[in-house]
Design a protein around this motif. Structure first.
Motif, PDB file in Angstrom:
ATOM      1  N   ALA A   1       1.687   7.078  -6.608  1.00  0.00           N
ATOM      2  CA  ALA A   1       0.700   8.129  -6.852  1.00  0.00           C
ATOM      3  C   ALA A   1       1.301   9.504  -6.564  1.00  0.00           C
ATOM      4  N   ALA A   2       2.090   9.599  -5.516  1.00  0.00           N
ATOM      5  CA  ALA A   2       2.716  10.879  -5.176  1.00  0.00           C
ATOM      6  C   ALA A   2       3.732  11.290  -6.239  1.00  0.00           C
TER       7      ALA A   2
ATOM      8  N   GLN B   1      -5.244  -0.028  -4.554  1.00  0.00           N
ATOM      9  CA  GLN B   1      -5.428  -0.252  -3.119  1.00  0.00           C
ATOM     10  C   GLN B   1      -6.555  -1.251  -2.869  1.00  0.00           C
TER      11      GLN B   1
ATOM     12  N   ASP C   1      -5.425   9.231  -9.530  1.00  0.00           N
ATOM     13  CA  ASP C   1      -6.172   8.991  -8.291  1.00  0.00           C
ATOM     14  C   ASP C   1      -7.047   7.745  -8.420  1.00  0.00           C
TER      15      ASP C   1
ATOM     16  N   ASP D   1       0.994   4.332  -2.751  1.00  0.00           N
ATOM     17  CA  ASP D   1       0.918   5.750  -2.400  1.00  0.00           C
ATOM     18  C   ASP D   1       2.124   6.520  -2.934  1.00  0.00           C
TER      19      ASP D   1
ATOM     20  N   LEU E   1       0.831  -1.205   0.000  1.00  0.00           N
ATOM     21  CA  LEU E   1       0.000   0.000   0.000  1.00  0.00           C
ATOM     22  C   LEU E   1       0.869   1.262   0.000  1.00  0.00           C
ATOM     23  N   GLU E   2       1.987   1.225   0.727  1.00  0.00           N
ATOM     24  CA  GLU E   2       2.899   2.373   0.736  1.00  0.00           C
ATOM     25  C   GLU E   2       3.538   2.575  -0.638  1.00  0.00           C
TER      26      GLU E   2
ATOM     27  N   ARG F   1      -4.886   4.653  -8.327  1.00  0.00           N
ATOM     28  CA  ARG F   1      -4.444   4.419  -6.951  1.00  0.00           C
ATOM     29  C   ARG F   1      -5.538   3.731  -6.147  1.00  0.00           C
ATOM     30  N   LYS F   2      -6.759   4.201  -6.275  1.00  0.00           N
ATOM     31  CA  LYS F   2      -7.885   3.590  -5.557  1.00  0.00           C
ATOM     32  C   LYS F   2      -8.092   2.144  -5.984  1.00  0.00           C
TER      33      LYS F   2
END
Length: 85
Positions: A50-51, A64, A57, A47, A43-44, A60-61
């Motif tokens: 995505a960053a 996850q 977005d 993220d 999960l990290e 990313r969803k």
């Protein structure tokens, strides 16, 4: 009788070994899928991607949710149907 059956089943020994090895590998994979640290690390990574702009977005969803669904399936739970937000 035990000696005769052992001799007759001797040609199946390699097959039993492969089956045992497959079960051992399956157990290891299930342990890794259920490891909370591995789930958190994945999960990290999502993220971080995505960053860095490599994932939108929505992507990313979805990523996850895929990780969480896989975690629930491997734990023997049921997954909720995908719902639109």
């Amino acid at each position: 009788m035990g000696l005769v059956s052992a001799i007759l089943s001797l040609p199946l020994a390699p097959v039993r070994g492969v089956i045992w090895l497959g079960e051992l590998i399956q157990d290891q994979v299930e342990q890794q899928l259920q490891d909370p640290a591995a789930v958190r690390r994945e999960l990290e990574e999502i993220d971080a991607a995505a960053a860095a702009g490599r994932l939108s977005d929505e992507e990313r969803k979805q990523a996850q949710q895929s990780v969480l669904d896989r975690r629930l399936r491997s734990a023997g739970g049921t997954t909720a149907p995908n719902r639109k937000e």
